[in-house]
Scaffold this active site. Structure first.
Site, short mmCIF file in Angstrom:
data_model
loop_
_atom_site.label_atom_id
_atom_site.label_comp_id
_atom_site.label_asym_id
_atom_site.label_seq_id
_atom_site.Cartn_x
_atom_site.Cartn_y
_atom_site.Cartn_z
N CYS A 14 41.16 40.90 15.51
CA CYS A 14 42.44 41.51 15.92
C CYS A 14 42.64 41.32 17.42
O CYS A 14 43.71 40.94 17.89
CB CYS A 14 42.45 43.00 15.60
SG CYS A 14 42.21 43.40 13.87
N ASP A 422 27.25 44.94 57.41
CA ASP A 422 27.72 45.27 58.75
C ASP A 422 26.79 46.35 59.30
O ASP A 422 26.28 47.18 58.54
CB ASP A 422 29.16 45.79 58.65
CG ASP A 422 29.68 46.24 60.00
OD1 ASP A 422 29.54 45.46 60.96
OD2 ASP A 422 30.20 47.36 60.09
N ASP A 624 36.09 44.58 58.54
CA ASP A 624 35.23 44.04 57.49
C ASP A 624 36.05 43.55 56.29
O ASP A 624 35.51 42.93 55.37
CB ASP A 624 34.23 45.10 56.98
CG ASP A 624 33.25 45.53 58.05
OD1 ASP A 624 32.85 44.67 58.85
OD2 ASP A 624 32.90 46.72 58.09
#
Length: 823
Positions: A14, A422, A624
């Site tokens: 389905c 970072d 960032d």
């Protein structure tokens, strides 16, 4: 992206048919259908009416999912009706078995008019089987409907298997009526097939419901009402009516209704439902509170900042539900198989029946083999193998404060080979703190802090704030500083009670006083540890220095070690100098460091790291965002900027670094579970279809259609239960260690750590002018070197961290030269 609710699906076939139908609509760029949540997400510019029409044409129903229906896709609306169907079916089946097997095999008593009356007994069996089939008519309605739309599904297999058994038995019964003879009837098989499949569907429904428990628990956290202050009165209103800027009250023990900021009161708030952190968090004026959390102790007055679907809780619910609605790449294999599975089974069943008839077997045996093939084949397990594991894995992540935005991300995270982090705000706290206070001989700590506090109290610099917070904590006296002036790139100056005071870097303080050699040695020692040194002088005399550092988070070293033990390399990216970066790296246990990286250079570092394998980037700031997007997996710290969070693939709500290895473990566990489910789904069909077809009949091994139906009903249940095992997994428990590969990142370090700026300067006449400009530029933090030429009227400045053009210009023009341009 538009989300739809889909009705009428029962198996992977389905799901495949709906996807195929929608992908054929003009304007659709991608479509993902979830059998687990009965939902569909469609991307592109297609008209929703056209999408709904395509689904309807395929034999299913669809509607656009609105916010009012956001919980419907995970509510268990099928289990209770299935239980009612099952009870009715079983009661009638027991009676049917009494008149079929009980009478023939064990001689159970029957009414006199049925005793020895094979036709009468057959009619009773037919009526009882017919009633059971009517109770379970959904199989027949759905199965025939999809067959007519040329998109057969699991219901088609069940309907044909049961229907053929009933039809054949009906024909035999007619012959018995005419011939007054005896014959073998299969009415009990027809009824048993649909009853056993209903048992499987019920078990599947219950287990599927449990896989969405985490999402339902989050939805249950949604507050219903809020007490807001309007026209000076306390008014209780539904949370949907709270608007941004409303003032609301929260008493002890009550839920916080919307995201807000505390404007009055002190309390502790239980945020465990959102972050997984069991210890209540202290809140005071200025603190942020989130919807769905519990006010544990004091009374607080808050101002609404995010309401409705913008609250943190609503966004978490949205992320988890959308993650379950998307499709993981690993599911593509199952999707391809499911698309052709049912038609292939229908063909196989027909061929098997024909072969046994041709080989001389009677029609009853031949049909039994064909029916067994139909009812033992299970496309459901294929369709559920991936989504149930994804849902449970996403739920486990949500309970741990780890939010995966898509299924693809949940799969990809486990393949990570490198994690780039970072430094500021990710590895470190992101907030400078005083670490050392070292007065000069002849001065004392109190005097040094008195001068530093009085100067820095008027400064906007983060390092100055660290000094003022430290002085406040130690109850240092504060004097009024007159003639305060901030010297860009150098420091501060002013006067206290008529005496000149200075604070700043070594270059600046050296220009106003003589700095002892022992102080320079002390400063060098601190800088080797990653400290930033702030020097102070009073009335031309050196006072001392204060060391400030952005200390690492408590869990940073532990998290980084765990990543290394998982065979993952950790690379730290920072704009700091190499000395400062290496000091932090040593403390955190990081081997690979790329220092002096400007914000714009982080994404190019990620590109180069990707040459070594799949890369995740962990960050929290606006600068960032590009790197988070560039990485294979972007991981945002939840306390970071909205830009970073929106750019990331995973959000760590708790802002804890140990959630990074936990996220990778959840991904690996979920992916392994998906592979186990797919293996079971495939091996089940590969092993049992030949057995049902009679391939091993010569060995005396065959499969009764009723046992085939039982096996089919249990296969999906097994897949769901296997997925639920993920809930027992502890993502914070380290597993087996694996040594990470050694990276050669020399070219990355050299390529990204520096940047040059060329300044055109007017007014330099000789070598003394060059020396003056060079000294002024090199005194600026972030300037590695400056090459100055009065003949070319320029200075080439090499930076090891970002320095604005304004600071460079100010330093040169303070020496009475004019900056024409900077490139």
């Amino acid at each position: 992206m538009t989300k739809y609710d889909v009705t009428g699906m029962s198996c992977a076939a389905c799901q495949a048919h709906v996807e195929k139908a929608v992908n054929g609509v003009s304007g659709v760029t991608s479509c993902a259908v979830s059998l687990l949540t009965n939902s569909m997400t469609v991307e592109g510019s297609a008209d929703p009416d056209a999408v709904i029409a395509a689904v309807s044409k395929a034999g299913y129903g669809a509607s656009v999912a609105g916010s009012a229906k956001k919980t419907e896709s995970v509510l268990d609306t099928t289990t209770k009706p299935l239980i009612r169907r099952l009870i009715s079916s079983v009661l009638l089946l027991l009676v049917l078995m009494y008149f079929s097997m009980g009478v023939h095999m064990w001689g159970f008593p029957v009414p006199a008019f049925l005793s020895g009356n094979a036709v009468g007994l057959g009619i009773v069996q037919m009526l009882l089987a017919g009633l059971i089939m009517v109770i379970n008519q959904k199989f027949f309605v759905s199965g025939i409907k999809t067959l007519l739309h040329l998109s057969p599904n699991m219901d088609t297999l069940v309907a044909l298997g049961s229907g053929v058994s009933f039809g054949y038995s009906f024909c035999v019964l007619l012959a018995m009526t005419v011939d007054k003879g005896d014959g073998h009837l299969y009415f009990e098989s027809a009824a048993m097939i649909v009853t056993l499949i209903t048992i499987g569907k019920m078990l599947e429904s219950i287990s599927k419901g449990k896989t969405t428990n985490a999402l339902k628990d989050l939805m249950d956290l949604t507050p219903k009402t809020a007490v807001v202050v309007r026209n000076g009165m306390d008014v209780t209103v539904p949370c949907e009516e709270v608007i941004k800027g409303d003032i609301f009250k929260v008493k002890p023990g009550e839920q916080i209704p919307v995201d807000g900021i505390v404007i009055e009161g002190v309390s502790a708030v239980d945020e465990s439902a959102l972050t997984g952190e069991s210890i209540p968090v202290d809140k005071e004026a200025g603190s942020v509170v989130s919807a769905g959390t519990i006010n544990s102790s004091g009374y607080i007055l808050c101002k609404a900042t995010k309401v409705g679907e913008d609250t943190t809780l609503a966004q978490i619910i949205k992320m988890v539900s959308e993650s379950a609605a998307t499709k993981a790449p690993i599911a593509k294999i199952a999707d391809k198989v499911a698309g052709v599975f049912v038609p292939c089974v229908l063909v196989i069943a027909a061929i098997v029946t024909a072969i046994w008839l041709i080989s001389g077997k009677d029609i009853g045996f031949s049909l039994t083999r064909g029916i067994a093939v139909l009812v033992v084949s299970c496309p459901c397990a294929l369709g559920l193998a991936t989504p149930v594991a994804i849902m449970v894995g996403s739920g486990l992540g949500a309970r741990s404060g780890i939010l995966f935005k898509t299924s693809a991300v949940l799969e990809q995270t486990g393949k990570i080979k490198i994690v780039a982090m970072d430094k500021t705000g990710t590895i470190t706290r992101g907030k400078p703190e005083v670490t050392d206070v070292i007065p000069d001989e002849g001065a004392d700590t109190g005097e040094l802090l008195y001068v530093a506090y009085s100067l820095e109290a008027k400064s906007e610099h983060p390092l100055g704030k660290a000094v003022t917070e430290y002085a406040d904590l130690n109850k240092v006296s504060l004097a009024e500083t007159e003639g305060f002036e901030a010297v860009p790139g150098k420091g501060l100056k002013g006067s206290i009670e008529g005496i000149s005071v200075y604070g700043g870097n070594i270059g600046y303080i050296s220009s106003v006083c003589s700095v002892p050699a022992i102080a320079l040695e002390e400063a060098s020692r601190l800088q080797d540890k990653g400290r930033t040194c702030m020097f102070f002088a009073k009335d031309g005399e050196y006072l001392g220095l204060i060391g400030v550092a952005d200390s690492i988070k408590p869990d940073a070293a532990k998290a980084i070690k765990q990543l290394g033990d998982m065979g993952i390399n950790v690379v730290m990216l920072t704009g700091d100098s190499e000395k400062t970066a290496n000091a932090i790296a040593i403390e955190a246990g990081i081997r690979d460091v790329v220092s002096g990286v400007l914000p714009g250079g982080k994404s190019s570092v990620i590109k180069k790291l990707k040459e070594f394998g799949s890369v995740a980037m962990v960050g929290d700031g606006i600068n960032d965002a590009v790197a988070l997007t560039e990485a294979d997996v972007g991981i945002a710290i939840g306390a970071g900027s909205d830009v970073a969070i929106n750019s990331a693939d995973i959000v760590l709500v708790r802002s804890a670094l140990e959630d990074v290895p936990a996220a990778i473990r959840i991904s690996r566990k979920t992916t392994l579970n998906i592979k186990e489910n797919l293996f079971w789904a495939f091996i089940y069909n590969v092993a049992l279809i030949p057995l049902a077809a009679g391939a091993y009949a010569s060995l005396g091994l065959t499969l009764n259609p009723m046992l085939g139906a039982l096996a089919m009903s249990l296969s999906s249940f097994t897949v769901c239960m296997n997925a639920l095992r993920i809930n027992l997994y502890d993502p914070y428990k380290p597993g087996r260690t694996k040594k990470a590969d050694v990276l050669d990142i020399t070219n990355i370090i050299q390529g990204e750590k520096t940047m040059t700026k060329t300044m055109k300067i007017e007014g330099m006449m000789c070598g003394h002018c060059e020396a003056s400009v060079k000294k002024a530029l090199e005194a600026i933090d972030g300037v590695a070197s400056a090459e100055v030429s009065h003949e070319k009227d320029e200075a080439v400045v090499t930076l090891d961290s970002e320095v604005s053009d304004e600071i460079l210009t100010k330093a040169v023009e303070d020496k009475d030269y004019k900056v024409i341009s900077i490139s």
